[in-house]
Write a protein that holds these residues in place. Sequence first.
Motif: not given
Lengths: 255, 447
Positions: A82, A45, A84, B390-391, B394-395, A48-51
Amino acid sequence: MLKIDNLHASVEGNEILRGISLTVNAGEVHAIMGPNGSGKSTLARVIAGHQDYEVTAGEVLFDGQSLLELEPEERAWAGVFMAFQYPIEIPGVNNAYFLKAALNAQRKARGEDELDAMEFMSLIRGRIRDLDMDPALLNRPVNEGFSGGEKKRNEILQMAVLSPKLAILDETDSGLDIDALRIVANGVNALRSPERAIIVVTHYQRLLNYIVPDFVHVLSDGRIVRSGGKELALELEERGYSWIEAETRPAAVVA
Amino acid sequence: MSGVQTHTGTASHYGRLRERVGRHEPAWLTDFRDRSLGRFEDLGFPLGSDEEWRFTPVGAIAETPFGPADVPNEDDIQAALARALYGSADFAQLVFVNGMFRSDLSDINGLPRSVEVGSLRNACQSHSDIVRANLGAVASGGPSFTSLNGALMDDGAFIHLPAGVLVDRPIHIAHVSLSGDSPIGVHPRSLVIVGEGSSAVIVESFHGAGDMPYLTNGVFEAVVGPNAGLEHYRLQMEAESAYHVGRTAVRLARDARYTSHSVAFGAAISRHDLGAVLGGENGVCTFNGLYMGDRRQLLDSHTVIDHATPHCESHELYKGILNGHAHGVFNGKVFVRKDAQKTDAKQTNQALLLSDTARIDSKPQLEIFADDVRCTHGATVGQLDADSLFYLRSRGISLEDARSVLIHAFASDIIDRMSLAEIRSQLEGVLLASLPKTSTAFWEMAE
């Protein structure tokens, strides 16, 4: 392609990653294994850059560019994807429109022509067949009401269509039966190429029977405690994680 | 807190206006107006101390001397109608400009002969008995604004379906308000009677133009007979300068169905009181609502569903999108009377706050006096879901696009429940225009 150097990351003040260093070259498949809570999914994550995660030290370079300075969408444009562990359900957003918009956003960001609806449909038709996916899922809201297996296939469909340089699979095997696992693995193997790198995050060795890695890394308590070839996964399968954790525990604590 | 607060000086203003209207009307209507004026003068404009108006101050309405409407110029009317009417749609239409019926702009062809459709003012003369028996019977009591409407009512639609008529062609009641050099008040009033086994689709819309403040204070009453159906769209798309107050009151007989699609997009202050009484067994009542505000708009929806008889169902879903300093109010009452066993009632209110300064006051109120019932309610208030954002990102979908997509999805949930394609595409257009344009086509068909 990917160079992680001394990466530290926290969530709500708790340090989860405590100095990860890892280099992944184009054409390679790396497996990241480890017990629950070792930081595997956090690593995925953070890339991927999750906040929710705060990087407190270290660097992540992707093709020489610092990934940590990029927004999540900019990382996607650069070629990071990524899959999920728990794909998000988005009511009211059509799955096909979403995927087409994502693809075109990436193409546009890279200066490529956007695909029209016809071109898009001809691109995904074969991919859906390969994944043995119900085409009706395309016209439903993103992941809404999908079974666990359908959600994972949808992730792999997105990956196949978006065709990233670096694909990270976060526990894609969890919740899949053996047939679904094989189909998903075939989908991933179809993407293996000399230009692409794949990181497979998994708790179990099972997936690695189908997606055979070039390198295996074991994470424990936020650090890579062992790296090796594919045989390391088999050894873990046989002996569990405890022996590695015991070997790497600081002496003072063991005593 | 201050002491006793009143809005003074307004009652006499409206008393004088009352003297100017309805000079050649039947005696019963004169009496109706006078009784209404009396009630309005007794009650005055609602105050903040009134629980029902706690969040909706009407001082600006009370203190503005809204006068009678002028006759606007035809170019302005045509420009407003271009936005208000469904040119290509096969709708019957009744047009009211500043409360006056415009038969020359209306079109009621193509409806079954037995259906009576026209101006309520005319019907007070031509269908005196039926209007007299129903006017104010469903929209009884209520806020003092209802009585102000009764005292000063302008024109509106009269629609009467006898028993056994299915009217497929939607009937559009278009209210257009055009303010001139001074603030005007318009008090539209419509009465709809759907006979046994009949059904109708009615679209009520409110549009306006002009920088001068104007007041729309409308009342819509409907009686839905046994085994009859009414689908009712109410589209509040007033000008920014408007104060809009509306009352919708519906009574359902046994086996009747009533669906309200109530949309509030316009006006500086907008208040809609929507009430339905399930007055016979096996009635089904559905309230869908969408309110969307920006800047300093105040959008207030008060709803009441009264389960007065057993074996009835009600479904209520209201959604709000609030940006800027907009303020939303939702108050949803569901009464289940002592005898109303086997009631099935569901109420949901969801609000999306897009800025730190937007605000919602949401209050569900279930009062249940029967014991064998199923009643649920839920309210959610929040920002856009961080995981969903975010989902999408992320794409490769930009933050701004992702926000637009999620707001659109939130509102589409209400729009998709509407059966008229023309209204869906109109509202879709308004919605998309209010969102930042996405950088790649998101809603184009992928066939």
